[in-house]
Design an enzyme around this catalytic site. Structure first.
Site, PDB file in Angstrom:
ATOM      1  CE  LYS A   1      -2.627  -0.396   3.620  1.00 36.03           C
ATOM      2  NZ  LYS A   1      -2.069   0.163   4.642  1.00 36.03           N
TER       3      LYS A   1
ATOM      4  NE  ARG B   1      -4.861  -0.686  10.092  1.00 38.73           N
ATOM      5  CZ  ARG B   1      -3.788  -0.073   9.593  1.00 38.73           C
ATOM      6  NH1 ARG B   1      -3.872   1.151   9.147  1.00 38.73           N
ATOM      7  NH2 ARG B   1      -2.639  -0.690   9.531  1.00 38.73           N
TER       8      ARG B   1
ATOM      9  NE  ARG C   1       7.055  -3.227   6.926  1.00 35.16           N
ATOM     10  CZ  ARG C   1       5.805  -2.832   6.721  1.00 35.16           C
ATOM     11  NH1 ARG C   1       5.451  -2.328   5.557  1.00 35.16           N
ATOM     12  NH2 ARG C   1       4.895  -2.968   7.665  1.00 35.16           N
TER      13      ARG C   1
ATOM     14  NE  ARG D   1       6.473  -0.355  10.988  1.00 33.50           N
ATOM     15  CZ  ARG D   1       5.610  -0.032  10.020  1.00 33.50           C
ATOM     16  NH1 ARG D   1       6.023   0.576   8.928  1.00 33.50           N
ATOM     17  NH2 ARG D   1       4.328  -0.306  10.146  1.00 33.50           N
TER      18      ARG D   1
ATOM     19  NE  ARG E   1       0.784  -4.132  11.405  1.00 31.33           N
ATOM     20  CZ  ARG E   1       1.785  -3.678  10.658  1.00 31.33           C
ATOM     21  NH1 ARG E   1       2.940  -4.309  10.646  1.00 31.33           N
ATOM     22  NH2 ARG E   1       1.627  -2.603   9.926  1.00 31.33           N
TER      23      ARG E   1
HETATM   24  P1  AMP Z   1       0.299   1.057   9.307  1.00 27.50           P
HETATM   25  O1  AMP Z   1       1.618   1.680   9.039  1.00 27.50           O
HETATM   26  O2  AMP Z   1      -0.800   1.631   8.458  1.00 27.50           O
HETATM   27  O3  AMP Z   1       0.346  -0.433   9.242  1.00 27.50           O
HETATM   28  O4  AMP Z   1      -0.101   1.437  10.808  1.00 27.50           O
HETATM   29  C1  AMP Z   1       0.735   1.086  11.889  1.00 27.50           C
HETATM   30  C2  AMP Z   1      -0.091   0.973  13.138  1.00 27.50           C
HETATM   31  O5  AMP Z   1      -0.744   2.215  13.429  1.00 27.50           O
HETATM   32  C3  AMP Z   1      -1.222  -0.048  13.076  1.00 27.50           C
HETATM   33  O6  AMP Z   1      -0.772  -1.362  13.352  1.00 27.50           O
HETATM   34  C4  AMP Z   1      -2.147   0.480  14.162  1.00 27.50           C
HETATM   35  O7  AMP Z   1      -1.656   0.190  15.452  1.00 27.50           O
HETATM   36  C5  AMP Z   1      -2.046   1.980  13.948  1.00 27.50           C
HETATM   37  N1  AMP Z   1      -3.049   2.433  12.981  1.00 27.50           N
HETATM   38  C6  AMP Z   1      -2.809   2.979  11.757  1.00 27.50           C
HETATM   39  N2  AMP Z   1      -3.965   3.279  11.134  1.00 27.50           N
HETATM   40  C7  AMP Z   1      -4.966   2.909  11.978  1.00 27.50           C
HETATM   41  C8  AMP Z   1      -6.381   2.949  11.904  1.00 27.50           C
HETATM   42  N3  AMP Z   1      -7.034   3.399  10.810  1.00 27.50           N
HETATM   43  N4  AMP Z   1      -7.093   2.492  12.972  1.00 27.50           N
HETATM   44  C9  AMP Z   1      -6.469   2.028  14.068  1.00 27.50           C
HETATM   45  N5  AMP Z   1      -5.143   1.936  14.192  1.00 27.50           N
HETATM   46  C10 AMP Z   1      -4.378   2.388  13.159  1.00 27.50           C
END
Ligand code: AMP
Length: 239
Positions: A36, A111, A150, A183, A194
């Site tokens: 993404k 999400r 990653r 990470r 996740r």
């Molecule tokens: P990402 O980089 O988009 O995978 O986001 C990293 C982390 O941020 C996720 O695993 C969640 O803990 C938090 N996060 C990001 N976007 C959301 C969202 N829309 N709703 C809830 N948690 C989020």
């Protein structure tokens, strides 16, 4: 005309750049590791829209040590979703900023169903709507492999991969000299959580946006260029 079938307001022949009078509001959906972020970077360049990544916003808040960051960190480290109230609040605030007037691409939001409903309501109150939702689809075993391989630079965010490109000097970013690390949300345990969350919660957004006639499902288990071409073709309404 929410609920009906609607195509993107971008005809095939135009160059997608901000300032040409067209506004394109897009959601990019996909589980962690679907590519993404990579596609988003290319799409914002092609479309000239503002990129809104909730993951990036949370990571910046964590790095800055803000109250939002302190709250978000404990969820992120456990591979949990940050609570809807918090996440919806920051996205609403972000969407109200002037750089979103020419179009935006939401990456990592919504999400959950409540987030999607809150987004619809927030956009309606601003007299805006979504033009398209792109869902990048990749088999789960491929995602697990990608996620746990990653590594990322703590300084500039550059992504590395233990199966592919790694920094020349172990643990030191080639681009900025920052620390390259795994990470906390990319460990096997957190990655499993996740992906489970995505399957259980976020995948509900596929029927939600299909019902609105907005969804474009894209096979993401192919080279980056091919996926990108497919997304742009879908957005241009050519397919
Ligand atoms: P990402 O980089 O988009 O995978 O986001 C990293 C982390 O941020 C996720 O695993 C969640 O803990 C938090 N996060 C990001 N976007 C959301 C969202 N829309 N709703 C809830 N948690 C989020």
């Amino acid at each position: 005309m929410r609920g009906g079938v609607r195509s993107v307001r971008v005809p095939p022949s135009v160059t997608w750049k901000q300032g040409e009078g067209r506004v394109v509001n897009i959601v990019l959906l996909g589980a962690a590791g679907t590519g993404k972020g990579t596609q988003a970077a290319r799409l914002i360049d092609a479309l000239g829209v503002t990129h809104i990544s909730t993951g990036d916003i949370f990571r910046k808040a964590v790095a800055d040590g803000t109250p939002l960051g302190l709250e978000a960190k404990r969820y992120m480290d456990a591979g949990d979703l940050v609570p809807d109230e918090v996440t919806i609040g920051i996205v609403k605030e972000r969407l109200a900023q002037p750089d979103c007037a020419g179009g935006f691409m939401l990456d990592g939001f919504p999400r959950t169903l409540p987030q999607a409903e809150a987004l619809d309501a927030a956009l309606a109150s601003m007299d805006k709507h979504l033009d398209a939702v792109v869902a990048i689809d990749v088999p789960r075993d491929v995602l697990m492999g990608r996620l746990t391989a990653r590594r990322q630079c703590r300084g500039c965010g550059k992504i590395y991969n233990v199966m592919g490109e790694m920094p020349t000097t172990d643990g030191v970013c080639d681009a900025c000299g920052g620390e390259v690390y795994q990470r906390a949300d990319d460990t096997v345990q957190a990655a499993t959580k996740r992906l489970d969350d995505y399957d259980a919660v976020t995948s509900q957004l596929v029927p939600y946006y299909t019902a609105q006639g907005l969804l474009h499902k894209i096979d993401g288990d192919r080279p980056v260029d091919v996926v990108f071409a497919d997304i742009t073709a879908a957005l241009r309404g050519a397919e």
